[in-house]
Enzyme design. Sequence first.
Site, mmCIF file in Angstrom:
data_model
loop_
_atom_site.group_PDB
_atom_site.id
_atom_site.type_symbol
_atom_site.label_atom_id
_atom_site.label_comp_id
_atom_site.label_asym_id
_atom_site.label_seq_id
_atom_site.Cartn_x
_atom_site.Cartn_y
_atom_site.Cartn_z
ATOM 1 N N CYS A 128 0.831 -1.105 0.085
ATOM 2 C CA CYS A 128 0.060 0.177 -0.010
ATOM 3 C C CYS A 128 1.037 1.227 0.109
ATOM 4 O O CYS A 128 1.911 1.121 0.606
ATOM 5 C CB CYS A 128 -0.982 0.015 1.189
ATOM 6 S SG CYS A 128 -0.126 0.200 2.935
ATOM 7 N N HIS A 179 5.367 5.299 -0.472
ATOM 8 C CA HIS A 179 5.089 3.837 -0.181
ATOM 9 C C HIS A 179 5.446 3.389 1.163
ATOM 10 O O HIS A 179 6.232 3.808 1.628
ATOM 11 C CB HIS A 179 5.968 3.098 -1.136
ATOM 12 C CG HIS A 179 5.595 1.467 -1.518
ATOM 13 N ND1 HIS A 179 5.780 0.797 -0.618
ATOM 14 C CD2 HIS A 179 5.887 1.074 -2.743
ATOM 15 C CE1 HIS A 179 5.276 -0.521 -1.002
ATOM 16 N NE2 HIS A 179 5.595 -0.390 -2.499
ATOM 17 N N HIS A 180 4.623 2.647 1.641
ATOM 18 C CA HIS A 180 4.683 2.478 3.182
ATOM 19 C C HIS A 180 5.547 1.411 3.459
ATOM 20 O O HIS A 180 6.038 1.378 4.358
ATOM 21 C CB HIS A 180 3.297 1.637 3.620
ATOM 22 C CG HIS A 180 2.953 2.140 4.945
ATOM 23 N ND1 HIS A 180 3.805 2.565 5.946
ATOM 24 C CD2 HIS A 180 1.690 2.102 5.737
ATOM 25 C CE1 HIS A 180 3.248 2.424 7.196
ATOM 26 N NE2 HIS A 180 1.841 2.290 6.852
ATOM 27 N N ALA A 181 5.987 0.582 2.327
ATOM 28 C CA ALA A 181 7.095 -0.184 2.401
ATOM 29 C C ALA A 181 8.401 0.693 2.781
ATOM 30 O O ALA A 181 9.365 0.333 3.617
ATOM 31 C CB ALA A 181 7.568 -1.132 1.489
#
Length: 220
Positions: A31, A194-196
């Site tokens: 996500c 980007h949550h990563a």
Amino acid sequence: MDAPIPTPAPIDLDTWPRRQHFDHYRRRVPCTYAMTVEVDVTAFAAALRRSPRKSYLAQVWALATVVNRHEEFRMCLNSSGDPAVWPVVHPAFTVFNPERETFACLWAPYDPDFGTFHDTAAPLLAEHSRATDFFPQGNPPPNAFDVSSLPWVSFTGFTLDIRDGWDHLAPIFTLGRYTERDTRLLLPLSVQIHHAAADGFHTARLTNELQTLLADPAWL
């Protein structure tokens, strides 16, 4: 314009505090998220009124400066698909063609000295102000991040839906139109993350550092 493309440094996954977070948001729950803030640019705008330099390029440089301070905003995937960090990233930014009502994407090499960056970027803006190609310089380098501007509207929220964009770890910035409130001048800024690559803490720190940089514009 050509620039040497550096080799991104691999992240030591055995010691990386965010390894589990990266895996979770890259593979299990991929996500992105968007954060929109209002940045106080009162002092920044006042300083620019006394300067011949372009406000848009000053905004772009300020973003590039805080982005380059932090590894999480210089992240990419290397050829093996593992997380890595560029030693430097360069801003890619839009220029609007009012006759065609289209925009082009330019880029300029980041330099920690604003004057040096401006001297390179300003001629590019002038040269390509009526560009008809999307990428008049050719594709930006892989170690670039995106900045766009919507100077026609002030907004309180802005989100990009990037289909299958789970390999895009670089931040994306969108700038809006200044608005005045209680004698202060405010700039809407949306950050797509980007949550990563980064959590809310990291993005909040980034925007707070940008606020600090613009509040003391001696570098202009």
